[in-house]
Design a protein around this motif. Structure first.
Motif, PDB file in Angstrom:
ATOM      1  N   SER A   1      -0.962   4.253  -7.529  1.00  0.00           N
ATOM      2  CA  SER A   1      -0.315   4.805  -6.151  1.00  0.00           C
ATOM      3  C   SER A   1       0.916   4.364  -5.966  1.00  0.00           C
ATOM      4  O   SER A   1       1.454   3.778  -6.867  1.00  0.00           O
ATOM      5  CB  SER A   1      -1.098   3.612  -5.106  1.00  0.00           C
ATOM      6  OG  SER A   1      -0.911   2.367  -5.267  1.00  0.00           O
ATOM      7  N   GLU A   2       1.783   5.118  -5.271  1.00  0.00           N
ATOM      8  CA  GLU A   2       3.194   5.262  -5.220  1.00  0.00           C
ATOM      9  C   GLU A   2       3.635   6.040  -4.250  1.00  0.00           C
ATOM     10  O   GLU A   2       2.804   6.727  -3.240  1.00  0.00           O
ATOM     11  CB  GLU A   2       3.800   5.957  -6.581  1.00  0.00           C
ATOM     12  CG  GLU A   2       3.958   5.161  -7.924  1.00  0.00           C
ATOM     13  CD  GLU A   2       4.615   3.923  -7.540  1.00  0.00           C
ATOM     14  OE1 GLU A   2       5.300   3.764  -6.384  1.00  0.00           O
ATOM     15  OE2 GLU A   2       4.572   3.001  -8.214  1.00  0.00           O
ATOM     16  N   ASP A   3       4.863   5.799  -3.726  1.00  0.00           N
ATOM     17  CA  ASP A   3       5.318   6.330  -2.403  1.00  0.00           C
ATOM     18  C   ASP A   3       6.011   7.877  -2.636  1.00  0.00           C
ATOM     19  O   ASP A   3       6.161   8.379  -1.660  1.00  0.00           O
ATOM     20  CB  ASP A   3       6.469   5.560  -1.939  1.00  0.00           C
ATOM     21  CG  ASP A   3       6.088   4.226  -1.321  1.00  0.00           C
ATOM     22  OD1 ASP A   3       4.771   4.437  -0.765  1.00  0.00           O
ATOM     23  OD2 ASP A   3       6.835   3.442  -1.194  1.00  0.00           O
TER      24      ASP A   3
ATOM     25  N   ALA B   1      -6.670   3.940 -10.650  1.00  0.00           N
ATOM     26  CA  ALA B   1      -6.310   4.143  -9.607  1.00  0.00           C
ATOM     27  C   ALA B   1      -4.754   4.073  -9.561  1.00  0.00           C
ATOM     28  O   ALA B   1      -4.161   3.104 -10.277  1.00  0.00           O
ATOM     29  CB  ALA B   1      -6.738   3.192  -8.574  1.00  0.00           C
TER      30      ALA B   1
ATOM     31  N   MET C   1       4.964   8.843  -9.239  1.00  0.00           N
ATOM     32  CA  MET C   1       3.316   9.202  -9.936  1.00  0.00           C
ATOM     33  C   MET C   1       3.470   9.871 -11.073  1.00  0.00           C
ATOM     34  O   MET C   1       2.861   9.374 -12.105  1.00  0.00           O
ATOM     35  CB  MET C   1       2.707  10.119  -8.774  1.00  0.00           C
ATOM     36  CG  MET C   1       2.044   9.183  -7.481  1.00  0.00           C
ATOM     37  SD  MET C   1       0.843   8.014  -7.843  1.00  0.00           S
ATOM     38  CE  MET C   1      -0.525   8.832  -7.323  1.00  0.00           C
TER      39      MET C   1
ATOM     40  N   ASP D   1      -7.958  12.354  -4.719  1.00  0.00           N
ATOM     41  CA  ASP D   1      -8.007  11.608  -3.420  1.00  0.00           C
ATOM     42  C   ASP D   1      -8.921  10.415  -3.577  1.00  0.00           C
ATOM     43  O   ASP D   1     -10.238  10.680  -4.088  1.00  0.00           O
ATOM     44  CB  ASP D   1      -8.106  12.370  -2.454  1.00  0.00           C
ATOM     45  CG  ASP D   1      -6.995  13.202  -2.114  1.00  0.00           C
ATOM     46  OD1 ASP D   1      -5.853  12.842  -2.465  1.00  0.00           O
ATOM     47  OD2 ASP D   1      -7.267  14.262  -1.468  1.00  0.00           O
TER      48      ASP D   1
ATOM     49  N   CYS E   1       1.048  -1.189  -0.027  1.00  0.00           N
ATOM     50  CA  CYS E   1      -0.120   0.130   0.050  1.00  0.00           C
ATOM     51  C   CYS E   1       0.907   1.185  -0.008  1.00  0.00           C
ATOM     52  O   CYS E   1       1.776   1.396   0.830  1.00  0.00           O
ATOM     53  CB  CYS E   1      -0.978   0.046   1.257  1.00  0.00           C
ATOM     54  SG  CYS E   1      -2.013   1.395   1.399  1.00  0.00           S
ATOM     55  N   LYS E   2       0.797   1.987  -0.986  1.00  0.00           N
ATOM     56  CA  LYS E   2       1.643   3.192  -1.214  1.00  0.00           C
ATOM     57  C   LYS E   2       1.233   4.323  -0.457  1.00  0.00           C
ATOM     58  O   LYS E   2       0.146   4.379  -0.208  1.00  0.00           O
ATOM     59  CB  LYS E   2       1.980   3.432  -2.718  1.00  0.00           C
ATOM     60  CG  LYS E   2       2.417   2.344  -3.551  1.00  0.00           C
ATOM     61  CD  LYS E   2       3.824   1.686  -3.069  1.00  0.00           C
ATOM     62  CE  LYS E   2       4.478   0.557  -3.961  1.00  0.00           C
ATOM     63  NZ  LYS E   2       4.675   0.784  -5.429  1.00  0.00           N
ATOM     64  N   LYS E   3       2.294   5.363  -0.434  1.00  0.00           N
ATOM     65  CA  LYS E   3       1.612   6.658   0.257  1.00  0.00           C
ATOM     66  C   LYS E   3       0.732   7.390  -0.209  1.00  0.00           C
ATOM     67  O   LYS E   3      -0.123   7.941   0.352  1.00  0.00           O
ATOM     68  CB  LYS E   3       2.965   7.407   0.857  1.00  0.00           C
ATOM     69  CG  LYS E   3       3.899   6.709   1.983  1.00  0.00           C
ATOM     70  CD  LYS E   3       4.738   7.927   2.360  1.00  0.00           C
ATOM     71  CE  LYS E   3       5.912   7.298   2.875  1.00  0.00           C
ATOM     72  NZ  LYS E   3       7.306   7.427   2.394  1.00  0.00           N
ATOM     73  N   ILE E   4       1.144   7.589  -1.432  1.00  0.00           N
ATOM     74  CA  ILE E   4       0.130   8.343  -2.367  1.00  0.00           C
ATOM     75  C   ILE E   4      -0.793   7.660  -3.176  1.00  0.00           C
ATOM     76  O   ILE E   4      -0.349   6.699  -3.874  1.00  0.00           O
ATOM     77  CB  ILE E   4       0.992   9.322  -3.019  1.00  0.00           C
ATOM     78  CG1 ILE E   4       2.120  10.025  -2.633  1.00  0.00           C
ATOM     79  CG2 ILE E   4      -0.147  10.518  -3.927  1.00  0.00           C
ATOM     80  CD1 ILE E   4       2.902  10.920  -3.390  1.00  0.00           C
ATOM     81  N   ARG E   5      -2.261   7.918  -3.065  1.00  0.00           N
ATOM     82  CA  ARG E   5      -3.262   7.121  -3.615  1.00  0.00           C
ATOM     83  C   ARG E   5      -4.268   8.065  -4.372  1.00  0.00           C
ATOM     84  O   ARG E   5      -4.783   8.768  -3.614  1.00  0.00           O
ATOM     85  CB  ARG E   5      -3.734   6.001  -2.740  1.00  0.00           C
ATOM     86  CG  ARG E   5      -2.852   5.160  -1.993  1.00  0.00           C
ATOM     87  CD  ARG E   5      -3.729   3.860  -1.243  1.00  0.00           C
ATOM     88  NE  ARG E   5      -4.506   3.261  -1.936  1.00  0.00           N
ATOM     89  CZ  ARG E   5      -5.640   2.821  -1.196  1.00  0.00           C
ATOM     90  NH1 ARG E   5      -5.790   2.740  -0.049  1.00  0.00           N
ATOM     91  NH2 ARG E   5      -6.240   1.816  -1.915  1.00  0.00           N
ATOM     92  N   GLU E   6      -4.112   8.102  -5.562  1.00  0.00           N
ATOM     93  CA  GLU E   6      -5.071   8.810  -6.356  1.00  0.00           C
ATOM     94  C   GLU E   6      -5.654   8.275  -7.176  1.00  0.00           C
ATOM     95  O   GLU E   6      -5.182   7.286  -7.853  1.00  0.00           O
ATOM     96  CB  GLU E   6      -4.119  10.143  -6.831  1.00  0.00           C
ATOM     97  CG  GLU E   6      -3.545  10.939  -5.708  1.00  0.00           C
ATOM     98  CD  GLU E   6      -2.578  12.214  -6.437  1.00  0.00           C
ATOM     99  OE1 GLU E   6      -2.476  13.173  -5.682  1.00  0.00           O
ATOM    100  OE2 GLU E   6      -2.167  12.218  -7.533  1.00  0.00           O
TER     101      GLU E   6
END
Ligand SMILES: Cc1cc2nc3c(=O)[nH]c(=O)nc-3n(C[C@H](O)[C@H](O)[C@H](O)COP(=O)(O)OP(=O)(O)OC[C@H]3O[C@@H](n4cnc5c(N)ncnc54)[C@H](O)[C@@H]3O)c2cc1C
Ligand code: SF4
Ligand code: SF4
Ligand code: SF4
Ligand code: SF4
Lengths: 394, 452, 346
Positions: free
Chosen positions: B274-276, B272, B281, B310, B219-224
């Motif tokens: 997601s990346e750290d 979707a 991203m 988000d 589960c990465k930090k940024i999820r957009e």
């Protein structure tokens, strides 16, 4: 039988029974509706209850004592209102209260509910104690009667009659004196605020009580009221204006946090108390006041506030709302909400569980004993914690 | 009081058994259009042992047992068709073991998806499981019992492909473990042992899942979420082909709906990401939009309609209120990605014929190996005619899926019948053998996946 | 049918041809500009129609009060040149369709504050500053009845605006307010610039939010505590339609005691937030958008801004995350004013 004039007949079918209403804000479990947490059967959840009410209204099922118990076991804690994603959200509790009104009208009440309402009707308080004894708690305290001071301090039935809540009322009196607040009480002339009665669906009685209080306040020229109980606060701010009440009401934590800001109330030191705080539903979710109580606690030097995972909007109701602290429909089990709440409080490692509502205080204190944790966790009202830290003898 | 009731009280305690008409009423209905089905008892066990005892009891009395999780299937899958005991499993909701580095979590089957997500968020924020778009009260076990899919469907497939161990109670009451956990306490794989996972997708008709080891994924930090929009439905399969080729998205969903008006006759492909880090991203977006999808943007046939939104918990429940009526149900189907245009056109037509605003959605499963389609029909719970109309639309959609050569997902009884009719005779016989072997008294959720 | 009143004679007399020579997204000298304008006026294709990123700035640059940008958009539509891919055009057009019943119109005594299509931001207009105005369009289910439609200038679709605008003006004027303060620059620009340019009568008087805030702050001057921040301002495209009101930005900043930092992309040199550029058809639009966003924010950072003040919800939505990541705090103009009088931001 069909209930032809049920007030929410046009929307009650819009509950999808999707169960968002069971959760706290962080979705951590399905157990944030106190009635559902206690029973863990769908009928006791918000959705289940709405579907049953609808079935009763449409005549699909008959009234039964069990149905009445389900309907009355909702503590009006408002968790479901916070979480339901549908437009009915704001009316969920209203739909339950309206069903209770129908039951009141037909005399179809759980015995415990009927008894409480009768006692309020006959004696003016849910304990059924003589009205003239309402002021006794304050006799030794030499508190001024209200006669035009800045504030009227409204104690409510619990603070007046319940021995545990009386201690909180006493502490509050002492604190207000120390903070230099000009106030007086009504003593035996205080009438019930009518909040719980209204939530129990006895509108007529609630209106009568409210009008009585409004008349008394008017007679005495009351402009500003401080309440011990958030239940009274909610009634005063949300229900009284409809009946012509035109005074300002504050919860005592709001007044104290003001006095702390101006320096009128000195900040005491505590020797590193670890305290957790239980948000009462009628102060938090109903009155949107999460900060003032924390400010008051935070003003105690050295006090460590250890929040429970479920706090603020996600607070788990103690199980006492809308008359349940008198009827105890959710009691009698390890999974009674107050006991679950005690276990959550204990998890924080706090030595004191503070709250700011006499109903919560009484229920949580019973629960801490039932859990056998009374030697580890003290249940206190915030004003008691503050008095203790300030070295005010109680 | 009868013997079954007394025995149930003995097993789970009186607080958690009911024969009250109100409870029987509540459990006789679900959220969708199915006709009610009344249980004779409701029981809410807390332990696997209790489940086992109840099943033994039920065999003695030849009483049906219907496992119930969140009750969110919409398709009436946990409504008693022949009476019996509803087992509300939501008290079996403990999270038993998190092996962070081993990337699995062992949970009781009645734990809700909301609870697990929240738990991981707090205790292992770098891990996630594949959560379905269902309300968060949906349970892990219920979702597996119908082969659900969640927000990791594109990278990793069906939720039932993401398990590393199971504990089940057989219809006759024996408690069994499947996978590495059958040999000890390590719940890390189902394979390479002989395949015994005879419980996934069976609607609880072969036994009750009581514990599950779920695989967890980064589960990465940024999820957009970004949305790519096209007008021509025929472009959707090729765009999905591009996106799945790039293989950089999490969830991939194509959707069109009549309401709100902006999405009418348009196809919103949500991607979707997601990346750290922001750099990662942006790198992904360059590959996706500036390379794979650039052609459509330049031609003007496709466009970025939303970037960097988000990711929030989906609130699909809201669809239930389109008719201000608190109800909707959908037909789910598994079909090839290439069927999207046809699924959209035909679905919208069925909706129009029934005066229901259309919603057609397809979620990519695996690297475009299949798509889960859903055609949703809102109805007004207070209006029998509206319910009947939705039901009719649902049945027509079931027929449509069969016509398109698709597989109905979590079919209601009507759809199950269509599938069984069409099924290869030998396969049918094998299903029957499995069922008879496991459930000799046919007590488990009778009426579902029933081969004559 | 409403058509644009564009005075070509003004262009003939114009020397600098600022509209196109100052355009920061095109590289053109006065001669080139003259040639392209000629084509535009004649209704012929021109690179301008393809390269325009629809930032509205030329409306402000034109010293003669002509309407070069409206001309560009009208010609884009006439020649079928859309800056955006067609699905997005359809999506945009469909977005403005009201579908949840008619609004209930209540008469307003005094000033109305029109939230337009931003009902969801109604919480911003609370507190003392807004005591004496009555908000309208606060119900998000009905807000499209109040949608000024000007967004379609980004879509090459004046026809959609012209088709719908009269109905919208009717809804607003039905409230019978003395005057209407518009929450968004875009609404203000619609009723004071666009509608007159297309010969539409506007049945109500409009007040710019900043002028209103400025007046309120003047009335509440005694309660202002200077805030002391260094701020940047994200000027929205639609502010170009009311350049005469842009002065209130600095007036407000002075009153609330914040310093409007000097930077490259300030006032007339402001950069577009990018929301409209991102999805355009031109090759590499997306990256170009990211580039100007970065340039813009780095410029704020270099200038030492602590806060970035927004008024346009689209700019806010587009930039808040990035701005925050740069350590600058995004804040609404209304909130800035509220903070100055001791209120909490919404
Ligand atoms: C708004 C909405 C959106 C949805 N979106 C999705 C989605 O995106 N993806 C998706 O997969 N699903 C979706 N669903 C469908 C469904 O809600 C989910 O699949 C859900 O996870 C089912 O779980 P449950 O616990 O509610 O199961 P239930 O409905 O309680 O049960 C489903 C079936 O499994 C059986 N069962 C339940 N528990 C067990 C057990 N422990 N052992 C054996 N059998 C059992 C039941 O008897 C029944 O036959 C959606 C539903 C709704 C209402
Ligand atoms: S009250 Fe709201 S959240 Fe709860 S079941 Fe009903 S619709 Fe769902
Ligand atoms: S108000 Fe509280 S007790 Fe009542 S249904 Fe809602 S969550 Fe449950
Ligand atoms: S539009 Fe304005 S700036 Fe451009 S040429 Fe004409 S008059 Fe000059
Ligand atoms: S709108 Fe902006 S980009 Fe377009 S021509 Fe005018 S100044 Fe240039």
């Amino acid at each position: 039988m069909r209930i032809s004039d049920y007030q929410y007949a046009d929307i009650i079918h819009r509950c999808f029974r999707c169960g968002y209403c069971k959760f706290p804000a962080d979705w951590s479990d399905v157990t944030n509706c106190p009635a559902y947490a206690r029973h863990r059967m769908e009928s006791w959840s918000s959705g289940g209850r709405l579907w049953l009410i609808r079935a009763w209204v449409t005549g699909e099922i008959e009234w039964s004592p069990y149905l009445a118990e389900i309907v009355y076991a909702c503590t009006a804690c408002r968790n479901c209102v916070e979480k339901c994603p549908l437009p009915i959200a704001d009316n969920i509790v209203n739909m339950v209260v309206a069903a209770r009104s129908e039951m009141v009208e037909r005399g179809l009440l759980p015995p415990a509910v009927r008894d409480v309402l009768t006692r309020v009707q006959q004696r003016g308080n849910p304990f059924g104690l003589p009205a003239k004894k309402r002021g006794e708690w304050a006799e030794d305290l030499r508190v001024e009667k209200f006669s035009g001071q800045d504030y009227l301090l409204y104690i409510g039935a619990d603070g007046s009659y319940d021995s545990r809540a009386q201690q909180a009322a006493t502490a509050l009196v002492r604190l207000l004196e120390k903070a230099g607040v000009s106030f007086g009480i009504l003593g035996k002339n205080e009438a019930d605020d009518g909040n719980d009665v209204a939530f129990m669906g006895e509108e007529g009685l609630a209106d009568y009580l409210m009008e009585q209080t409004i008349a008394r306040f008017r007679e005495l020229g009351v402009k500003q009221v401080i309440t011990l109980s958030p239940h009274a606060l909610y009634a005063f701010t949300a229900q009284y204006p409809r009946l012509g009440g035109d005074f300002q009401a504050y919860h005592y934590t709001q007044v104290l946090s003001g006095q702390l800001r101006t320096g009128a109330l000195p900040t005491p030191q505590s020797g590193g108390l670890r305290v957790t705080y239980h948000d009462p539903c009628f102060l938090g979710r109903w009155s949107n006041e999460y900060k003032a109580p924390r400010k008051v606690l935070g003003a105690i030097g050295g006090l460590q506030l250890a929040e429970m995972e479920r706090n603020r909007k996600s607070s788990l109701c103690c199980g006492g709302g809308s008359g349940n602290c008198y009827t105890d429909l959710l009691g009698g089990s390890e999974e009674s909400p107050a006991r679950i709440r005690i276990r959550q409080a204990a998890e924080t490692g706090a030595g004191i569980l503070a709250t700011a509502c006499p109903n919560c205080l009484v229920l949580l204190e019973d629960a801490v004993r039932a859990e056998g944790l009374d030697d580890k966790l003290d249940v206190r009202d915030i004003c008691e914690v503050f008095c203790q830290a300030s070295g005010i003898p109680l | 009081m009868d013997a079954v009731y007394r025995a149930l009280v003995d097993i789970v305690g009186s607080d958690y058994v009911s024969v009250q008409p109100e409870d029987l009423f509540t459990y006789s209905k679900d959220l969708g259009t199915s006709e009610p089905g009344k249980p004779d008892y409701v029981a809410a066990p807390k332990t696997t042992g209790a489940v086992s005892r109840i099943l033994k009891l039920a065999n003695e009395h030849k009483t049906p047992v219907i496992p119930l999780g969140g009750g969110m299937s919409l398709a009436g899958l946990a409504l008693p068709l022949k009476g019996g005991i509803i087992l509300d499993l939501k008290r079996m909701d403990r999270i038993l073991e998190l092996n962070e580095k081993g990337r699995y979590v062992v949970v009781e089957a009645g734990a809700s998806h909301g609870k697990l997500t929240s738990y991981l968020h707090k205790h292992a924020p770098r891990l996630m499981h594949s959560e379905p778009g269902a309300p968060p009260a949906a349970t892990i076990g219920g979702n597996l019992a119908i082969h659900g899919q969640g927000d990791l469907a594109h990278p990793y497939g069906f939720n039932s492909d993401m398990i590393a161990g199971m504990e089940v109670v057989l219809p006759t009451g024996e408690i069994c473990r499947i996978g590495s956990c059958a040999m000890g306490e390590k719940w890390y794989t189902l394979h390479p042992l002989p395949d015994l996972s005879l419980f996934l997708g069976w609607n609880g008709s072969t036994g009750i899942i009581t514990k599950v080891s779920l695989k967890l994924y980064p589960c990465k930090k940024i999820r957009e979420m970004d949305i790519f929009c096209v007008e021509d439905e025929n472009l959707v399969p090729e765009i999905l082909y591009e996106l799945t080729h790039a293989g950089m998205a999490g969830d991939l969903v194509a959707m069109s709906s009549k309401l709100p008006p902006y999405s009418d006759r348009l196809h919103m492909i949500s991607i979707a990401l997601s990346e750290d880090s922001r750099q990662e991203m942006e790198f992904k977006r360059q590959i996706l939009f500036d390379t794979h999808l650039a052609k459509y943007i330049r031609e003007g046939t496709g466009g970025i309609s939303m970037a960097g939104r988000d990711v929030e918990r989906p609130m699909v429940s809201k669809a239930s209120d389109w008719k201000k009526g608190g109800g909707f149900e959908y037909v789910g189907a598994i079909l090839p990605v290439t069927d999207y245009p046809e699924c959209y056109r035909r679905g919208a037509a069925i909706s129009a014929a029934h005066d229901i605003p259309y919603t057609v959605l397809g979620r990519v499963i695996g690297a475009g190996h299949a798509m889960m389609f859903s055609w949703s029909y809102a109805f007004n719970r207070a209006d029998e005619q509206s319910i009947a109309q939705a039901r009719k639309a649902l049945h027509e959609t079931d027929d449509l899926v069969m016509e398109l050569g698709g597989t109905i997902w979590k079919p209601a009884v009507y759809g199950q019948k269509l599938l069984l009719e069409k099924m290869d005779a030998n396969t049918l016989q094998m299903m029957k053998k499995v069922k008879t072997m496991l459930d000799p008294n046919a007590i488990m959720n009778p009426g579902h996946w029933e081969v004559d | 049918m409403h058509t644009l009143h564009f005075d070509e004679n003004k262009c003939l007399a114009c020397e600098a041809r600022d509209c196109l020579t100052r355009c920061r997204y095109m590289n053109m000298d006065a001669q080139g500009a003259a040639a392209e304008l000629k084509k535009l006026i004649a209704g012929e294709d021109s690179p301008v129609l393809h390269d325009c990123i629809t930032c509205y700035a030329c409306e402000e640059y034109c010293p003669m009060g002509n309407h070069p940008f409206y001309l560009i958009v009208s010609r884009q539509e006439a020649l079928g040149i859309s800056p955006l891919p067609s699905p997005l055009v359809r999506q945009g057009i469909q977005m403005g369709i009201p579908f949840r019943g008619e609004p209930e119109i209540e008469k307003v005594d005094g000033l109305a504050l029109n939230m337009g299509v931003f009902s969801g931001l109604s919480h911003l207009i609370s507190g003392k500053l807004f005591e004496n105005v009555t908000p309208i369009s606060t119900d998000s289910r009905k807000m499209f009845h109040y949608f000024c439609q000007l967004m379609y200038l980004h879509y090459g679709k004046v026809s959609v605006i012209n088709e719908r605008l009269e109905g919208v003006m009717e809804a607003i004027s039905a409230h019978d307010a003395d005057a209407v303060v518009h929450f968004h620059d875009e609404c203000y620009g619609t009723y004071t610039s666009y509608a007159p340019a297309f010969g539409m009568a506007v049945p109500f008087k409009s007040i710019h939010l900043f002028e209103f805030l400025h007046d309120r702050l003047t009335e509440l001057a005694g309660e202002i505590h200077p805030l002391g921040f260094r701020v940047a301002y994200q000027r929205p495209c639609s502010s170009r339609l009311s350049p005469d009101k842009h002065v209130f930005v600095d007036k407000i900043f002075d009153m609330v005691g914040v310093e409007h930092v000097e930077r490259q992309y300030k006032n007339e040199e402001a950069l577009c937030c990018g929301s409209t550029i991102m999805p355009q058809k031109r090759p590499d639009s997306r990256r170009f958008c990211l580039d100007i966003q970065r340039e813009n924010i780095e410029d704020m950072k270099r200038a030492g801004a602590e806060l970035c003040i927004f008024n346009c919800p689209a700019c806010m939505q587009t930039l808040w995350k990035q701005i925050t990541e740069y350590g600058i705090m995004p804040i609404w103009m209304s909130d800035l004013c509220r903070m100055a009088i001791g209120e909490k931001p919404a």
